[in-house]
Design a protein around this motif. Sequence first.
Motif, PDB file in Angstrom:
ATOM      1  N   ALA A   1       0.823  -1.210   0.000  1.00  0.00           N
ATOM      2  CA  ALA A   1       0.000   0.000   0.000  1.00  0.00           C
ATOM      3  C   ALA A   1       0.857   1.260   0.000  1.00  0.00           C
ATOM      4  CB  ALA A   1      -0.939  -0.002   1.200  1.00  0.00           C
ATOM      5  N   ILE A   2       1.926   1.268   0.801  1.00  0.00           N
ATOM      6  CA  ILE A   2       2.784   2.450   0.853  1.00  0.00           C
ATOM      7  C   ILE A   2       3.532   2.622  -0.465  1.00  0.00           C
ATOM      8  CG2 ILE A   2       4.772   3.506   2.003  1.00  0.00           C
ATOM      9  CD1 ILE A   2       3.812   2.261   4.604  1.00  0.00           C
ATOM     10  N   ASN A   3       3.976   1.526  -1.048  1.00  0.00           N
ATOM     11  CA  ASN A   3       4.629   1.624  -2.358  1.00  0.00           C
ATOM     12  C   ASN A   3       3.678   2.185  -3.408  1.00  0.00           C
ATOM     13  OD1 ASN A   3       7.327   0.805  -1.958  1.00  0.00           O
ATOM     14  ND2 ASN A   3       6.715  -1.343  -1.849  1.00  0.00           N
ATOM     15  N   LEU A   4       2.416   1.735  -3.387  1.00  0.00           N
ATOM     16  CA  LEU A   4       1.416   2.274  -4.313  1.00  0.00           C
ATOM     17  C   LEU A   4       1.199   3.764  -4.086  1.00  0.00           C
ATOM     18  CD1 LEU A   4      -1.378  -0.460  -4.555  1.00  0.00           C
ATOM     19  CD2 LEU A   4      -0.046   0.497  -6.442  1.00  0.00           C
ATOM     20  N   TYR A   5       1.166   4.170  -2.830  1.00  0.00           N
ATOM     21  CA  TYR A   5       1.004   5.586  -2.511  1.00  0.00           C
ATOM     22  C   TYR A   5       2.154   6.404  -3.093  1.00  0.00           C
ATOM     23  CZ  TYR A   5       1.335   9.896   0.162  1.00  0.00           C
ATOM     24  OH  TYR A   5       1.471  11.221   0.511  1.00  0.00           O
ATOM     25  N   ILE A   6       3.380   5.958  -2.866  1.00  0.00           N
ATOM     26  CA  ILE A   6       4.554   6.696  -3.338  1.00  0.00           C
ATOM     27  C   ILE A   6       4.575   6.761  -4.864  1.00  0.00           C
ATOM     28  CG2 ILE A   6       7.072   6.662  -3.446  1.00  0.00           C
ATOM     29  CD1 ILE A   6       7.029   5.453  -0.601  1.00  0.00           C
ATOM     30  N   GLU A   7       4.219   5.653  -5.512  1.00  0.00           N
ATOM     31  CA  GLU A   7       4.248   5.602  -6.974  1.00  0.00           C
ATOM     32  C   GLU A   7       3.198   6.501  -7.616  1.00  0.00           C
ATOM     33  OE1 GLU A   7       3.681   1.515  -7.845  1.00  0.00           O
ATOM     34  OE2 GLU A   7       5.582   0.873  -6.938  1.00  0.00           O
ATOM     35  N   ASN A   8       2.082   6.728  -6.920  1.00  0.00           N
ATOM     36  CA  ASN A   8       0.958   7.434  -7.552  1.00  0.00           C
ATOM     37  C   ASN A   8       0.657   8.802  -6.944  1.00  0.00           C
ATOM     38  OD1 ASN A   8      -0.414   5.352  -9.495  1.00  0.00           O
ATOM     39  ND2 ASN A   8       0.090   4.195  -7.635  1.00  0.00           N
ATOM     40  N   LYS A   9       1.434   9.262  -5.965  1.00  0.00           N
ATOM     41  CA  LYS A   9       1.113  10.526  -5.301  1.00  0.00           C
ATOM     42  C   LYS A   9       1.227  11.722  -6.240  1.00  0.00           C
ATOM     43  CE  LYS A   9       3.946  12.365  -2.405  1.00  0.00           C
ATOM     44  NZ  LYS A   9       4.829  12.670  -1.253  1.00  0.00           N
ATOM     45  N   GLN A  10       1.976  11.598  -7.325  1.00  0.00           N
ATOM     46  CA  GLN A  10       2.099  12.689  -8.287  1.00  0.00           C
ATOM     47  C   GLN A  10       1.016  12.632  -9.357  1.00  0.00           C
ATOM     48  OE1 GLN A  10       4.142  15.045  -7.529  1.00  0.00           O
ATOM     49  NE2 GLN A  10       5.036  13.858  -5.835  1.00  0.00           N
TER      50      GLN A  10
ATOM     51  N   PRO B   1      -6.494   0.145  -0.259  1.00  0.00           N
ATOM     52  CA  PRO B   1      -5.223   0.092   0.466  1.00  0.00           C
ATOM     53  C   PRO B   1      -4.512   1.439   0.531  1.00  0.00           C
ATOM     54  CG  PRO B   1      -5.405  -1.760  -1.036  1.00  0.00           C
ATOM     55  CD  PRO B   1      -6.529  -0.827  -1.372  1.00  0.00           C
ATOM     56  N   VAL B   2      -4.543   2.180  -0.588  1.00  0.00           N
ATOM     57  CA  VAL B   2      -3.873   3.484  -0.607  1.00  0.00           C
ATOM     58  C   VAL B   2      -4.649   4.489   0.231  1.00  0.00           C
ATOM     59  CG1 VAL B   2      -3.074   5.394  -2.057  1.00  0.00           C
ATOM     60  CG2 VAL B   2      -2.788   3.039  -2.833  1.00  0.00           C
ATOM     61  N   MET B   3      -5.974   4.391   0.227  1.00  0.00           N
ATOM     62  CA  MET B   3      -6.759   5.298   1.057  1.00  0.00           C
ATOM     63  C   MET B   3      -6.466   5.090   2.536  1.00  0.00           C
ATOM     64  SD  MET B   3      -8.262   7.391  -0.864  1.00  0.00           S
ATOM     65  CE  MET B   3      -8.937   8.234   0.551  1.00  0.00           C
ATOM     66  N   VAL B   4      -6.176   3.859   2.928  1.00  0.00           N
ATOM     67  CA  VAL B   4      -5.791   3.605   4.318  1.00  0.00           C
ATOM     68  C   VAL B   4      -4.515   4.383   4.647  1.00  0.00           C
ATOM     69  CG1 VAL B   4      -4.980   1.861   5.964  1.00  0.00           C
ATOM     70  CG2 VAL B   4      -6.905   1.347   4.446  1.00  0.00           C
ATOM     71  N   ILE B   5      -3.534   4.305   3.764  1.00  0.00           N
ATOM     72  CA  ILE B   5      -2.270   5.019   3.986  1.00  0.00           C
ATOM     73  C   ILE B   5      -2.500   6.531   3.932  1.00  0.00           C
ATOM     74  CG2 ILE B   5       0.083   5.361   3.147  1.00  0.00           C
ATOM     75  CD1 ILE B   5      -0.584   2.568   4.354  1.00  0.00           C
ATOM     76  N   ARG B   6      -3.294   6.992   2.994  1.00  0.00           N
ATOM     77  CA  ARG B   6      -3.571   8.433   2.895  1.00  0.00           C
ATOM     78  C   ARG B   6      -4.291   8.940   4.140  1.00  0.00           C
ATOM     79  NH1 ARG B   6      -6.534   9.544  -2.690  1.00  0.00           N
ATOM     80  NH2 ARG B   6      -6.561  11.637  -1.781  1.00  0.00           N
ATOM     81  N   THR B   7      -5.158   8.113   4.703  1.00  0.00           N
ATOM     82  CA  THR B   7      -5.862   8.505   5.927  1.00  0.00           C
ATOM     83  C   THR B   7      -4.890   8.606   7.093  1.00  0.00           C
ATOM     84  OG1 THR B   7      -7.825   7.337   5.127  1.00  0.00           O
ATOM     85  CG2 THR B   7      -7.809   7.985   7.440  1.00  0.00           C
ATOM     86  N   LEU B   8      -3.999   7.626   7.206  1.00  0.00           N
ATOM     87  CA  LEU B   8      -2.974   7.689   8.252  1.00  0.00           C
ATOM     88  C   LEU B   8      -2.122   8.941   8.105  1.00  0.00           C
ATOM     89  CD1 LEU B   8      -1.765   3.955   8.320  1.00  0.00           C
ATOM     90  CD2 LEU B   8      -3.093   5.135  10.080  1.00  0.00           C
TER      91      LEU B   8
END
Length: 274
Positions: free
Chosen positions: A14-23, A34-41
């Motif tokens: 999930a964190i890797n997906l967040y980093i890859e797609n944050k831009q 999964p990414v929304m969980v990380i974004r919420t944190l």
Amino acid sequence: MEGNIFINSAFTNAINLYIENKQSENNPAFSSFPVMVIRTLIYIYGELDIINPFRTNNENRMGGFDSNITKFGFPKKSLQKFKECFFKYNDAKTFPNPYFLKIEKFLIDMFFYRKKALGATEEQINTFKNYIYLTTNQNQIMIQEYPKYTQNLQELDQYFICKTFESNHNFNFLPYKQNTLLPEAYTALGYSLDMISQLDESTLNQLNDKILNFFKIDPQASDKMDRLKEAIAYHQRYGHNITTGNGYVDMLLLLSIIATVMMTLFAITVRVLG
């Protein structure tokens, strides 16, 4: 971090997906569960508190993920359950997914622990709502995704409403005991409900019998609660008058009852405080 697992595979992916797609925030992957969980944190704690432990693979050392998540008071036991639920939700083969709402509720709890510690504006609360799967959320990707996990978002709505109500009122929740009498029965004898909550079941039963005897009620009577309610109402209105027809005997009887009750309360108090 490449090749390493941070906490478990669910967090790592999930964190890797967040980093890859944050831009590229319009990418559907950026709004996947999964990414929304990380974004919420990250919204609750800040990106540094989530991404830095990931980069240094620091889960539970000083300054790591665990200490960052619990810094506002979120319990460590709840954090462990949150980690387990996030790991298991991918493997759940049933519908509804038993971990989806649990994860969302943990995230809501974290936010309200932060709100209790730091406060939160109405704008911050409304922004937080955009990160979780409430029925009011307008994120189309999230709207399309949640039916894979549950059909009952109203449960999450109600949970959020309850947590909001609790946070706006100064509640002090005490442990519930099934064998408690009416609260007025304890306070009438000068015993606080806070101290009652600390008694074990056996000690509380002993105190209950003394109180019922004080009000001349058989502890085994099936209607003892109704009779206790009437006795308390009478006691509050007139006082507890005990009479035998002999003033001297009345005084001894009353002193005997008071002494018995006070000795019981003293013994229980010593047990609680000691």
